[in-house]
Design a protein around this motif. Structure first.
Motif, PDB file in Angstrom:
ATOM      1  N   ALA A   1      43.415  29.904  55.807  1.00  0.00           N
ATOM      2  CA  ALA A   1      42.480  31.030  55.764  1.00  0.00           C
ATOM      3  C   ALA A   1      42.813  31.896  54.546  1.00  0.00           C
ATOM      4  O   ALA A   1      41.928  32.528  53.958  1.00  0.00           O
ATOM      5  CB  ALA A   1      42.579  31.841  57.048  1.00  0.00           C
ATOM      6  N   HIS A   2      44.093  31.867  54.156  1.00  0.00           N
ATOM      7  CA  HIS A   2      44.506  32.598  52.956  1.00  0.00           C
ATOM      8  C   HIS A   2      44.066  31.913  51.659  1.00  0.00           C
ATOM      9  O   HIS A   2      44.401  32.364  50.570  1.00  0.00           O
ATOM     10  CB  HIS A   2      46.031  32.816  52.974  1.00  0.00           C
ATOM     11  N   GLY A   3      43.332  30.816  51.779  1.00  0.00           N
ATOM     12  CA  GLY A   3      42.646  30.256  50.615  1.00  0.00           C
ATOM     13  C   GLY A   3      41.269  30.868  50.449  1.00  0.00           C
ATOM     14  O   GLY A   3      40.574  30.623  49.462  1.00  0.00           O
ATOM     15  N   LEU A   4      40.856  31.658  51.459  1.00  0.00           N
ATOM     16  CA  LEU A   4      39.511  32.257  51.454  1.00  0.00           C
ATOM     17  C   LEU A   4      39.561  33.778  51.445  1.00  0.00           C
ATOM     18  O   LEU A   4      38.666  34.429  50.911  1.00  0.00           O
ATOM     19  CB  LEU A   4      38.738  31.777  52.704  1.00  0.00           C
ATOM     20  N   VAL A   5      40.570  34.338  52.062  1.00  0.00           N
ATOM     21  CA  VAL A   5      40.748  35.796  52.105  1.00  0.00           C
ATOM     22  C   VAL A   5      42.226  36.099  51.884  1.00  0.00           C
ATOM     23  O   VAL A   5      43.072  35.211  52.014  1.00  0.00           O
ATOM     24  CB  VAL A   5      40.306  36.385  53.479  1.00  0.00           C
ATOM     25  N   ALA A   6      42.525  37.360  51.590  1.00  0.00           N
ATOM     26  CA  ALA A   6      43.923  37.732  51.312  1.00  0.00           C
ATOM     27  C   ALA A   6      44.522  38.565  52.435  1.00  0.00           C
ATOM     28  O   ALA A   6      43.804  39.070  53.298  1.00  0.00           O
ATOM     29  CB  ALA A   6      43.993  38.509  50.005  1.00  0.00           C
ATOM     30  N   SER A   7      45.830  38.654  52.448  1.00  0.00           N
ATOM     31  CA  SER A   7      46.567  39.606  53.279  1.00  0.00           C
ATOM     32  C   SER A   7      47.643  40.218  52.394  1.00  0.00           C
ATOM     33  O   SER A   7      48.078  39.575  51.434  1.00  0.00           O
ATOM     34  CB  SER A   7      47.257  38.908  54.459  1.00  0.00           C
ATOM     35  N   PRO A   8      48.079  41.433  52.713  1.00  0.00           N
ATOM     36  CA  PRO A   8      49.131  42.035  51.887  1.00  0.00           C
ATOM     37  C   PRO A   8      50.455  41.279  52.017  1.00  0.00           C
ATOM     38  O   PRO A   8      50.683  40.593  53.021  1.00  0.00           O
ATOM     39  CB  PRO A   8      49.258  43.452  52.460  1.00  0.00           C
ATOM     40  N   PHE A   9      51.305  41.401  51.024  1.00  0.00           N
ATOM     41  CA  PHE A   9      52.689  40.900  50.994  1.00  0.00           C
ATOM     42  C   PHE A   9      52.787  39.379  50.852  1.00  0.00           C
ATOM     43  O   PHE A   9      53.841  38.811  51.081  1.00  0.00           O
ATOM     44  CB  PHE A   9      53.471  41.371  52.244  1.00  0.00           C
ATOM     45  N   LYS A  10      51.666  38.729  50.523  1.00  0.00           N
ATOM     46  CA  LYS A  10      51.692  37.262  50.384  1.00  0.00           C
ATOM     47  C   LYS A  10      51.079  36.847  49.051  1.00  0.00           C
ATOM     48  O   LYS A  10      50.259  35.939  48.977  1.00  0.00           O
ATOM     49  CB  LYS A  10      50.913  36.613  51.538  1.00  0.00           C
ATOM     50  N   SER A  11      51.472  37.554  47.967  1.00  0.00           N
ATOM     51  CA  SER A  11      50.802  37.331  46.685  1.00  0.00           C
ATOM     52  C   SER A  11      50.847  35.867  46.257  1.00  0.00           C
ATOM     53  O   SER A  11      49.807  35.274  45.900  1.00  0.00           O
ATOM     54  CB  SER A  11      51.429  38.216  45.598  1.00  0.00           C
ATOM     55  N   ALA A  12      52.021  35.239  46.296  1.00  0.00           N
ATOM     56  CA  ALA A  12      52.132  33.864  45.808  1.00  0.00           C
ATOM     57  C   ALA A  12      51.365  32.904  46.711  1.00  0.00           C
ATOM     58  O   ALA A  12      50.647  32.021  46.224  1.00  0.00           O
ATOM     59  CB  ALA A  12      53.612  33.458  45.737  1.00  0.00           C
ATOM     60  N   TYR A  13      51.523  33.079  47.995  1.00  0.00           N
ATOM     61  CA  TYR A  13      50.894  32.161  48.956  1.00  0.00           C
ATOM     62  C   TYR A  13      49.373  32.228  48.840  1.00  0.00           C
ATOM     63  O   TYR A  13      48.687  31.202  48.785  1.00  0.00           O
ATOM     64  CB  TYR A  13      51.350  32.547  50.365  1.00  0.00           C
ATOM     65  N   VAL A  14      48.833  33.438  48.790  1.00  0.00           N
ATOM     66  CA  VAL A  14      47.374  33.609  48.707  1.00  0.00           C
ATOM     67  C   VAL A  14      46.857  33.040  47.380  1.00  0.00           C
ATOM     68  O   VAL A  14      45.829  32.350  47.348  1.00  0.00           O
ATOM     69  CB  VAL A  14      46.990  35.101  48.879  1.00  0.00           C
TER      70      VAL A  14
END
Ligand code: NAD
Length: 276
Positions: free
Chosen positions: A159-172
């Motif tokens: 889901a982080h390929g479509l939207v972001a969450s804080p604290f996951k800059s590299a992963y997103v």
């Protein structure tokens, strides 16, 4: 039309949908990758397992998967952050199975920290394992798939390929990259019977998620049990974790003949998270 008829006939005589196919599933000693490897083996595919872990436990897993499903199952310890190891794994898998029909790019790691203190070496490792490894593995297998006019590439994004969450800059960033890579491969493979799709899971209860609890608690300054309720499942309207079996079933379908027209997609399996 002919393909659909062939598939229907196979279903009627009880052939497994992926019989005669062979697959590499990266990061399949645990979690989602293992769930996908199990589903592909059950569907009749030979499988090359990959990932880290206790060698004796991995061998037990490999042998059980082969015996339970009557398929060839091998294991390669290639480190997905190393392009040379990826190419060697492909050589070994090709020598053993004859060809590679299915590639599941699943290996992944996570690190949770505010961007101001996000360690640069974690950024590099996440980019290498979660994104660049998919490029190297597809590069090593794609031309042969095109030549045989059949190939299935399943990229486990998020889901982080479509939207972001804080604290996951590299992963997103890596997972958004994985969705973009998927679209490009789909366009290049379209005329050659090679499809590429991204699966975008919401939260699935695996070791990767379990290991995030402490870091999430620290970054959000909340207790561990609040992380599950207020971080993991907050945006997942079903209020339940998705399962590795759900990822396996979708992967089998995407690899089947009847999914020939599904390509270039990013399919959320996220309990409605990205419908917000
Ligand atoms: P997991 O930690 O259970 O499994 C990760 C697998 O990758 C393991 O087999 C591990 O040995 C392997 N791996 C890690 N680094 C590797 C390396 N350098 N080389 C080879 N193998 C390596 O995690 P999981 O939750 O099953 O995650 C699998 C994939 O699913 C990841 O790409 C992850 O980003 C994605 N995903 C997970 C969730 C979730 O909620 N669990 C959600 C969305 C996406």
């Amino acid at each position: 039309m002919l393909n659909a008829l062939d598939a229907d006939t196979e279903a009627m005589v009880g052939r497994k949908p992926l019989e005669g196919r062979s697959a590499i599933v990266t990061g399949s000693t645990s979690g989602i990758g293992l769930g996908i490897a199990q589903a592909l083996a059950k569907a009749g595919a030979a499988v090359m397992l990959n990932g880290f872990g206790n060698p004796a436990e991995i061998e037990t897993l490999r042998a059980a998967l082969a015996d339970d499903n009557d398929v060839d199952v091998a294991y390669d310890c290639a480190d997905m952050s190393r392009p040379d190891a990826i190419h060697m794994m492909v050589e070994r898998a090709t020598a053993r199975f004859g060809q590679i029909d299915i590639v599941v790019n699943n290996a992944g790691i996570q690190h949770v920290a505010p961007i101001g203190t996000f360690p640069a070496e974690k950024w590099d490792a996440i980019m290498a394992i979660n994104l660049s490894s998919a490029f190297h593995l597809v590069q090593a297998t794609f031309d042969a798939m095109c030549a045989r006019r059949y190939g299935r590439i399943v990229n486990v994004a998020s889901a982080h390929g479509l939207v972001a969450s804080p604290f996951k800059s590299a992963y997103v960033a890596a997972k958004h990259g994985m969705v973009g890579l998927t679209k490009t491969i789909a366009l290049e493979g379209a005329e050659f019977g090679v499809t590429a799709n991204a699966i975008c899971p919401g939260y699935v209860w695996t070791p990767l998620v379990e290991h995030q609890i402490d870091d999430q608690a620290k970054s959000h300054n909340i207790a561990r049990d609040a992380v599950i309720r207020d971080v993991f499942l907050k945006n997942q309207p079903t209020k339940r974790f998705a399962t590795v079996e759900e990822m396996g079933a979708l992967s089998v379908f995407l690899c089947s003949d009847l999914a020939a027209s599904i390509t270039g997609t990013a399919i959320p399996v996220d309990g409605g998270w990205t419908a917000h």
